[in-house]
Design a protein around this motif. Structure first.
Motif, PDB file in Angstrom:
ATOM      1  N   GLY A 139       9.102   9.568   9.700  1.00 30.99           N
ATOM      2  CA  GLY A 139       8.356   9.852   8.481  1.00 30.99           C
ATOM      3  C   GLY A 139       7.856   8.584   7.838  1.00 30.99           C
ATOM      4  N   SER A 140       7.806   8.601   6.513  1.00 32.12           N
ATOM      5  CA  SER A 140       7.193   7.521   5.748  1.00 32.12           C
ATOM      6  C   SER A 140       8.205   6.778   4.883  1.00 32.12           C
ATOM      7  CB  SER A 140       6.097   8.095   4.838  1.00 32.12           C
ATOM      8  OG  SER A 140       5.688   7.165   3.853  1.00 32.12           O
ATOM      9  N   CYS A 141       8.058   5.458   4.851  1.00 32.61           N
ATOM     10  CA  CYS A 141       8.599   4.656   3.749  1.00 32.61           C
ATOM     11  C   CYS A 141       7.412   4.399   2.839  1.00 32.61           C
ATOM     12  CB  CYS A 141       9.211   3.341   4.217  1.00 32.61           C
ATOM     13  SG  CYS A 141       9.658   2.245   2.819  1.00 32.61           S
ATOM     14  N   ALA A 142       7.315   5.163   1.780  1.00 29.89           N
ATOM     15  CA  ALA A 142       6.139   5.146   0.917  1.00 29.89           C
ATOM     16  C   ALA A 142       6.178   3.940  -0.014  1.00 29.89           C
ATOM     17  CB  ALA A 142       6.077   6.437   0.104  1.00 29.89           C
ATOM     18  N   ASP A 143       5.384   2.918   0.320  1.00 29.13           N
ATOM     19  CA  ASP A 143       5.253   1.772  -0.585  1.00 29.13           C
ATOM     20  C   ASP A 143       4.103   2.090  -1.536  1.00 29.13           C
ATOM     21  OD1 ASP A 143       4.650  -0.746  -1.822  1.00 29.13           O
ATOM     22  OD2 ASP A 143       5.869  -1.682  -0.263  1.00 29.13           O
ATOM     23  N   VAL A 144       4.473   2.638  -2.676  1.00 32.66           N
ATOM     24  CA  VAL A 144       3.471   3.201  -3.585  1.00 32.66           C
ATOM     25  C   VAL A 144       2.577   2.131  -4.193  1.00 32.66           C
ATOM     26  CG1 VAL A 144       4.916   5.202  -4.043  1.00 32.66           C
ATOM     27  CG2 VAL A 144       5.100   3.195  -5.539  1.00 32.66           C
ATOM     28  N   GLY A 145       3.120   0.930  -4.393  1.00 33.62           N
ATOM     29  CA  GLY A 145       2.311  -0.152  -4.940  1.00 33.62           C
ATOM     30  C   GLY A 145       1.259  -0.634  -3.963  1.00 33.62           C
ATOM     31  N   HIS A 146       1.613  -0.656  -2.693  1.00 30.69           N
ATOM     32  CA  HIS A 146       0.638  -1.082  -1.692  1.00 30.69           C
ATOM     33  C   HIS A 146      -0.484  -0.064  -1.539  1.00 30.69           C
ATOM     34  CE1 HIS A 146       2.869  -4.587  -1.011  1.00 30.69           C
ATOM     35  NE2 HIS A 146       3.613  -4.219   0.018  1.00 30.69           N
ATOM     36  N   LEU A 180      11.354   5.265  -0.231  1.00 33.26           N
ATOM     37  CA  LEU A 180      10.230   4.649  -0.933  1.00 33.26           C
ATOM     38  C   LEU A 180      10.541   3.214  -1.295  1.00 33.26           C
ATOM     39  CD1 LEU A 180      10.628   7.784  -2.328  1.00 33.26           C
ATOM     40  CD2 LEU A 180       8.350   7.163  -3.148  1.00 33.26           C
ATOM     41  N   HIS A 181       9.499   2.374  -1.306  1.00 34.99           N
ATOM     42  CA  HIS A 181       9.481   1.106  -2.014  1.00 34.99           C
ATOM     43  C   HIS A 181       8.675   1.368  -3.277  1.00 34.99           C
ATOM     44  CE1 HIS A 181      10.257  -1.649   1.738  1.00 34.99           C
ATOM     45  NE2 HIS A 181      11.293  -0.883   1.430  1.00 34.99           N
ATOM     46  N   PHE A 182       9.379   1.483  -4.388  1.00 36.23           N
ATOM     47  CA  PHE A 182       8.758   1.961  -5.633  1.00 36.23           C
ATOM     48  C   PHE A 182       8.281   0.781  -6.475  1.00 36.23           C
ATOM     49  CE2 PHE A 182       8.355   4.477  -9.509  1.00 36.23           C
ATOM     50  CZ  PHE A 182       7.988   5.727  -9.016  1.00 36.23           C
ATOM     51  N   LYS A 183       7.100   0.933  -7.049  1.00 33.93           N
ATOM     52  CA  LYS A 183       6.489  -0.117  -7.861  1.00 33.93           C
ATOM     53  C   LYS A 183       5.632   0.514  -8.952  1.00 33.93           C
ATOM     54  CE  LYS A 183       5.781  -3.456  -4.017  1.00 33.93           C
ATOM     55  NZ  LYS A 183       6.263  -2.702  -2.859  1.00 33.93           N
ATOM     56  N   ASP A 184       5.341  -0.286  -9.985  1.00 32.95           N
ATOM     57  CA  ASP A 184       4.298   0.023 -10.952  1.00 32.95           C
ATOM     58  C   ASP A 184       3.525  -1.277 -11.163  1.00 32.95           C
ATOM     59  OD1 ASP A 184       2.793   1.630 -12.590  1.00 32.95           O
ATOM     60  OD2 ASP A 184       4.378   2.010 -14.061  1.00 32.95           O
ATOM     61  N   LEU A 185       2.203  -1.208 -11.130  1.00 29.21           N
ATOM     62  CA  LEU A 185       1.383  -2.419 -11.076  1.00 29.21           C
ATOM     63  C   LEU A 185       0.303  -2.414 -12.148  1.00 29.21           C
ATOM     64  CD1 LEU A 185       0.692  -2.549  -7.212  1.00 29.21           C
ATOM     65  CD2 LEU A 185       2.647  -3.528  -8.438  1.00 29.21           C
ATOM     66  N   VAL A 186      -0.137  -3.630 -12.494  1.00 29.35           N
ATOM     67  CA  VAL A 186      -1.308  -3.823 -13.359  1.00 29.35           C
ATOM     68  C   VAL A 186      -2.139  -4.960 -12.773  1.00 29.35           C
ATOM     69  CG1 VAL A 186      -0.166  -3.014 -15.473  1.00 29.35           C
ATOM     70  CG2 VAL A 186      -0.101  -5.458 -14.874  1.00 29.35           C
ATOM     71  N   PRO A 187      -3.432  -5.012 -13.120  1.00 24.82           N
ATOM     72  CA  PRO A 187      -4.261  -6.128 -12.657  1.00 24.82           C
ATOM     73  C   PRO A 187      -3.836  -7.442 -13.302  1.00 24.82           C
ATOM     74  CG  PRO A 187      -5.615  -4.279 -13.376  1.00 24.82           C
ATOM     75  CD  PRO A 187      -4.219  -4.005 -13.839  1.00 24.82           C
ATOM     76  N   GLY A 188      -4.052  -8.527 -12.550  1.00 23.53           N
ATOM     77  CA  GLY A 188      -3.815  -9.843 -13.114  1.00 23.53           C
ATOM     78  C   GLY A 188      -3.046 -10.749 -12.195  1.00 23.53           C
ATOM     79  N   GLY A 189      -3.145 -12.053 -12.468  1.00 18.90           N
ATOM     80  CA  GLY A 189      -2.390 -13.031 -11.711  1.00 18.90           C
ATOM     81  C   GLY A 189      -2.948 -13.236 -10.320  1.00 18.90           C
TER      82      GLY A 189
END
Length: 301
Positions: A194-201, A223-232
């Motif tokens: 199945g999937s390792c869902a890297d949500v940030g990617h 899952l590899h869980f993330k929350d992202l914003v633009p920048g850097g």
């Protein structure tokens, strides 16, 4: 440390883990979820330091990256995790117990199995020896025509060893950046795949993480869980922020996982402020626990 003190610490750690096992389930546990620290988050530190930082934040599970930093001088020694010796594994697990962390890693990777049966079997042998029941992997393929050959080998060994293989997605132009490719790799094959869902990617690839999860309904293993914003200068111009404060619709993703009746590890992979990410990760944990409490209290839709 005197032998009697070492013994006392070991007994205390064992009793603490036993108490946790019989305590009332947390909201996350009611949902079937384990919040784990992915060691790659703390790759600027030795594995012992990573364990300490994980425990200090109050996380009780860990996943291990494809490489590991063993304590040493002047800093540490980096090795491939599948080559970890039994002696070093025992030391790591003892330290995890002492700090109240489950001594079995919830998964290992990213690793890269190939269509070579000997190379691929070596990965599964290592996983079995290390007590790993899930490999986070990017099976080696450059074109869709390559997929059947490598997945035939991976599936055969997954069934033989009863080890899950969760295909990880790095951002575009990685071969597995699109969930359609992951589906093509696993469709018609064992549910061990199945999937390792890297949500940030997914977000970095211009995709909607919630819609990607929907596509993979029934095939999300971890899952590899993330929350992202633009920048850097982070990859693709997006960087990690505490969960619930970014653009990935973190709550929507958890709602979708609940709808799917997903049971498994949700791994924190925080790739920002590498040297001092603990305060932000602690905010992720607080948000996660609060959101799980709300979701666990809501009736099934």
């Amino acid at each position: 440390m005197k032998p009697i003190t070492i013994f006392a610490v070991a007994i205390f750690a064992t009793l603490a883990l036993a108490h946790a096992a019989f305590a009332d389930p947390t909201p996350a546990e009611k949902l079937g979820w384990k919040l784990a620290m992915h060691s790659y988050t703390l790759n600027r530190f030795s594995i012992d330091e990573a364990i300490d930082k994980t425990a200090d934040i109050g996380i009780h599970y860990m996943s291990i990256s494809g490489s590991i930093n063993l304590p040493g001088t002047p800093k540490f020694k980096t090795i491939r995790t599948p080559t970890l010796s039994d002696e070093d594994l025992a030391k790591i697990q003892a330290h995890m117990r002492e700090r109240g962390i489950d001594p079995t890693f919830v998964n290992m990777g990213v690793v890269k199995p190939s269509a070579d049966p000997v190379q691929c079997r070596a990965l599964f042998d290592a996983a079995k020896r290390l007590g790993i029941d899930t490999l986070v992997a990017e099976p080696e393929a450059k074109t869709m025509d390559d997929l059947p050959k490598v997945m035939d080998v991976v599936e055969k060994l997954a069934i033989e060893y009863n080890i899950k293989v969760a295909i990880h997605n790095h951002p575009k132009p990685s071969f597995y950046w699109n969930p359609d490719t992951v589906l093509a790799a696993v469709n018609g094959r064992s549910k061990l795949l199945g999937s390792c869902a890297d949500v940030g990617h997914w977000k970095r690839s211009g995709l909607d993480p919630v819609e990607c999860l929907k596509k993979l309904d029934g095939r999300v293993i971890t899952l590899h869980f993330k929350d992202l914003v633009p920048g850097g200068i982070a990859p693709n111009g997006l960087h990690d922020v505490p969960w619930g404060t970014g653009d990935c619709n973190a709550r929507g993703m958890l709602e979708e996982l609940k709808r799917q009746h997903f049971h498994g590890a949700i791994c924190i992979e925080y790739e920002y402020h590498w040297e001092n990410s603990s305060p932000e990760i602690a905010k992720c944990v607080t948000w996660f626990n609060q959101t799980c409490a709300e979701l666990a209290a809501e009736p099934e839709k």
